[in-house]
Design a protein around this motif. Structure first.
Motif, short mmCIF file in Angstrom:
data_model
loop_
_atom_site.label_atom_id
_atom_site.label_comp_id
_atom_site.label_asym_id
_atom_site.label_seq_id
_atom_site.Cartn_x
_atom_site.Cartn_y
_atom_site.Cartn_z
N ALA A 1 0.82 -1.22 0.00
CA ALA A 1 0.00 0.00 0.00
C ALA A 1 0.85 1.26 0.00
CB ALA A 1 -0.93 0.00 1.22
N ASP A 2 2.10 1.17 0.49
CA ASP A 2 2.97 2.34 0.53
C ASP A 2 3.42 2.76 -0.87
OD1 ASP A 2 2.91 2.28 3.33
OD2 ASP A 2 4.68 0.99 3.44
N VAL A 3 3.55 1.78 -1.79
CA VAL A 3 4.14 2.06 -3.09
C VAL A 3 3.14 1.98 -4.25
CG1 VAL A 3 6.50 1.46 -2.48
CG2 VAL A 3 4.93 -0.35 -3.17
N ARG B 1 10.38 -2.62 -17.04
CA ARG B 1 9.25 -2.29 -16.16
C ARG B 1 9.68 -2.36 -14.70
NH1 ARG B 1 3.62 -3.78 -15.44
NH2 ARG B 1 3.00 -2.72 -13.52
N LEU B 2 10.42 -3.38 -14.33
CA LEU B 2 10.86 -3.55 -12.96
C LEU B 2 11.78 -2.40 -12.53
CD1 LEU B 2 11.57 -7.38 -12.98
CD2 LEU B 2 9.74 -6.24 -11.70
N ARG B 3 12.75 -2.07 -13.38
CA ARG B 3 13.70 -1.01 -13.02
C ARG B 3 13.01 0.34 -12.93
NH1 ARG B 3 18.86 -2.85 -12.95
NH2 ARG B 3 19.33 -4.75 -14.13
N ARG B 4 12.06 0.59 -13.83
CA ARG B 4 11.31 1.86 -13.74
C ARG B 4 10.53 1.92 -12.44
NH1 ARG B 4 10.33 1.34 -19.53
NH2 ARG B 4 8.31 0.37 -19.12
N ALA B 5 9.90 0.81 -12.08
CA ALA B 5 9.11 0.79 -10.85
C ALA B 5 10.01 1.04 -9.63
CB ALA B 5 8.38 -0.54 -10.71
N LEU B 6 11.14 0.35 -9.56
CA LEU B 6 12.06 0.52 -8.43
C LEU B 6 12.52 1.97 -8.32
CD1 LEU B 6 14.24 -2.70 -8.93
CD2 LEU B 6 12.52 -2.34 -7.14
N LEU B 7 12.86 2.56 -9.47
CA LEU B 7 13.33 3.95 -9.50
C LEU B 7 12.23 4.92 -9.13
CD1 LEU B 7 15.46 6.11 -10.24
CD2 LEU B 7 14.73 5.86 -12.64
N PHE B 8 11.06 4.77 -9.75
CA PHE B 8 9.96 5.70 -9.50
C PHE B 8 9.46 5.61 -8.06
CE2 PHE B 8 8.55 5.74 -14.25
CZ PHE B 8 9.62 6.58 -14.54
N ALA C 1 11.30 4.84 -5.47
CA ALA C 1 12.32 5.45 -4.60
C ALA C 1 12.25 6.97 -4.64
CB ALA C 1 13.71 4.97 -5.02
N VAL C 2 11.99 7.52 -5.82
CA VAL C 2 11.97 8.98 -5.99
C VAL C 2 10.59 9.57 -5.71
CG1 VAL C 2 12.40 10.84 -7.66
CG2 VAL C 2 13.89 8.86 -7.61
N LEU D 1 11.92 16.45 -8.47
CA LEU D 1 12.16 15.07 -8.88
C LEU D 1 13.55 14.89 -9.47
CD1 LEU D 1 8.70 14.19 -10.48
CD2 LEU D 1 9.60 13.38 -8.28
N CYS D 2 13.99 15.89 -10.25
CA CYS D 2 15.32 15.80 -10.86
C CYS D 2 16.41 15.77 -9.79
CB CYS D 2 15.55 16.97 -11.80
SG CYS D 2 14.70 16.83 -13.38
N GLU D 3 16.28 16.58 -8.77
CA GLU D 3 17.30 16.61 -7.72
C GLU D 3 17.32 15.31 -6.92
OE1 GLU D 3 16.95 20.15 -5.39
OE2 GLU D 3 17.60 21.46 -7.03
N LEU D 4 16.16 14.72 -6.70
CA LEU D 4 16.12 13.43 -6.02
C LEU D 4 16.77 12.35 -6.87
CD1 LEU D 4 12.49 13.55 -4.55
CD2 LEU D 4 14.64 13.66 -3.25
N ALA D 5 16.48 12.36 -8.18
CA ALA D 5 17.09 11.38 -9.09
C ALA D 5 18.59 11.58 -9.17
CB ALA D 5 16.45 11.49 -10.47
N ASP D 6 19.04 12.85 -9.15
CA ASP D 6 20.48 13.13 -9.17
C ASP D 6 21.18 12.53 -7.96
OD1 ASP D 6 20.31 14.49 -11.51
OD2 ASP D 6 20.56 16.49 -10.66
#
Length: 414
Positions: A274-276, A316-323, A325-326, A384-389
């Protein structure tokens, strides 16, 4: 000044990209401007790029590009729909006449027919049903396209669509939607893709390699630049290769996105589905799948391996993990970019940008081209950009502080 634009990753730049730029130059002539809208820190597969965007932009400039701007996060890491919509939107705002893109089929009419097929009401129903049956999203998309076209008595050729064909379909749909909304969008110019397949992981003797094969070679042989130079000879223009090798010698590349797996493993071990679930790409049972395996896997590499199924592609998995987290939501991806960042330009590119800024001085839509990341306007995109950086900076051979990218400046020549 006429302009041709390409939405790209250049991860890394190679001869296939140089060929595409040469076709763009033919299209606009020596007085026109070749504009590259290039993914910045993270690319469409949800991975960190193999080198920082400024180095990759310099490589493109040596091979004929005039102006390299950033396709910003999170759209740079989005699915084909979001990647294409953001890219087309930015190029349209910049007044680009032609959108150039590579395609395996090289047939604009066929791609346009496929784009119309995707817009048919039954396409979405077929696609959703295939996804529910456990077929991966990319496979389901292609199969839904074939079935929908067959039902309309307009079957598509065998083997169509391939990877870049799918992206080409997304570009054509985005162009049509942008034209309807803004009254203007570039014309499409399709170039037949040459050389190795998009995901070919073996570097062949041909002059048009796959970026995937180059990335694998860089990962394995970056510790031996002299040997690497011999192996990469003829895969990319000489000046671009020199920039790449200089970066390796300085310890700036290749970046290793695998370093983030430990962070993801810990983060999602602490999360509940539910958190993600509110974040982009986390629907369809993926939230429970990832959180469960984060708890059940003892090692980060085992964690990602356990996530792979036919239903969930690596991208899809990597996008989900990244999105997750950010904190990227679907609303973030559907919003229009508010700015792009200048990465590199020559004299012609600077002139085009200056003319555009003069012509748009009174524009009320708020879109901007900024020279330095530190000067970007406040708002959700910058947040979002700064978090991704902060994540991207951990992937360098020698990890850097989170604000490292904010101090970068564009490369200007001529």
């Amino acid at each position: 000044m006429g302009a041709s634009g390409v939405i790209c990753e250049f991860n890394p730049f190679h001869n296939g990209h140089a060929y595409l730029i040469s076709r763009m130059r033919e299209r606009v002539g020596e007085d026109g401007c070749v504009i590259c809208l290039m993914s910045g820190r993270f690319v469409q597969r949800g991975e960190a790029a193999m080198a920082d965007p400024y180095l990759r932009a310099r490589m493109a400039l040596t091979a004929g590009a005039d102006l390299v701007l950033e396709l910003p996060f999170p759209w740079s890491a989005g699915s084909a729909e979001h990647f294409a919509a953001a890219g087309v939107g930015i190029l349209s705002r910049l007044g680009v006449d032609t959108l150039t893109f590579g395609s395996e089929c090289g047939n604009r009419d066929l791609l346009a027919r496929a784009a119309e097929t995707v817009a048919a009401p039954c396409f979405g129903e077929i696609y959703a049903a295939l996804c529910r049956n456990g077929i991966g999203t990319t496979t389901a998309y292609a199969e839904a396209l074939r079935r929908t076209s067959a039902e309309a008595d307009a079957p598509l050729p065998e083997g169509f669509p391939s990877s870049n064909d799918l992206l080409g379909i997304a570009y054509l749909r985005a162009l049509k939607q942008t034209r309807a909304g803004r009254g203007f969008a570039p014309e499409a110019f399709v170039v037949t893709r040459l050389g190795s397949g998009y995901r070919e992981d073996v570097l062949t003797a041909g002059e048009f390699p796959s970026a995937t094969a180059i990335r694998l070679l860089l990962k394995e042989a970056a510790c031996a630049p002299f040997a690497l130079e011999a192996m990469l000879e003829r895969t990319m223009p000489d000046e671009a290769l020199s920039i790449l090798l200089e970066g390796i010698r300085r310890g700036e590349l290749p970046l290793d996105g695998q370093r983030l797996l430990s962070f993801y493993h810990i983060l999602y071990r602490l999360k509940k589905p539910a958190d993600v679930e509110p974040f982009a790409e986390w629907g369809g049972g993926l939230a429970g799948h990832i959180c469960r395996h984060a708890r059940d896997s003892a090692d980060p590499s085992d964690f990602f391996g356990a996530l792979r199924t036919k239903q969930y592609t690596d991208a899809r998995l990597r996008r989900a993990l990244l999105f997750g987290a950010v904190g990227v939501t679907e609303a973030d991806l559907r919003a229009a970019p508010t700015y792009t960042t200048l990465l590199a330009a020559n004299k012609r590119g600077c002139a085009y940008l200056k003319n555009w800024q003069r012509a748009n001085k009174e524009a009320k839509d708020g879109f901007a081209v900024v020279a330095k990341p530190a000067d970007t306007p406040a708002g959700r995109q910058r947040e979002l950009c700064e978090l991704a950086d902060g994540l991207f900076s951990l992937c360098f051979p020698e990890p850097k502080e989170a604000g490292d990218m904010l101090r970068r400046s564009p490369y200007i020549t001529g």
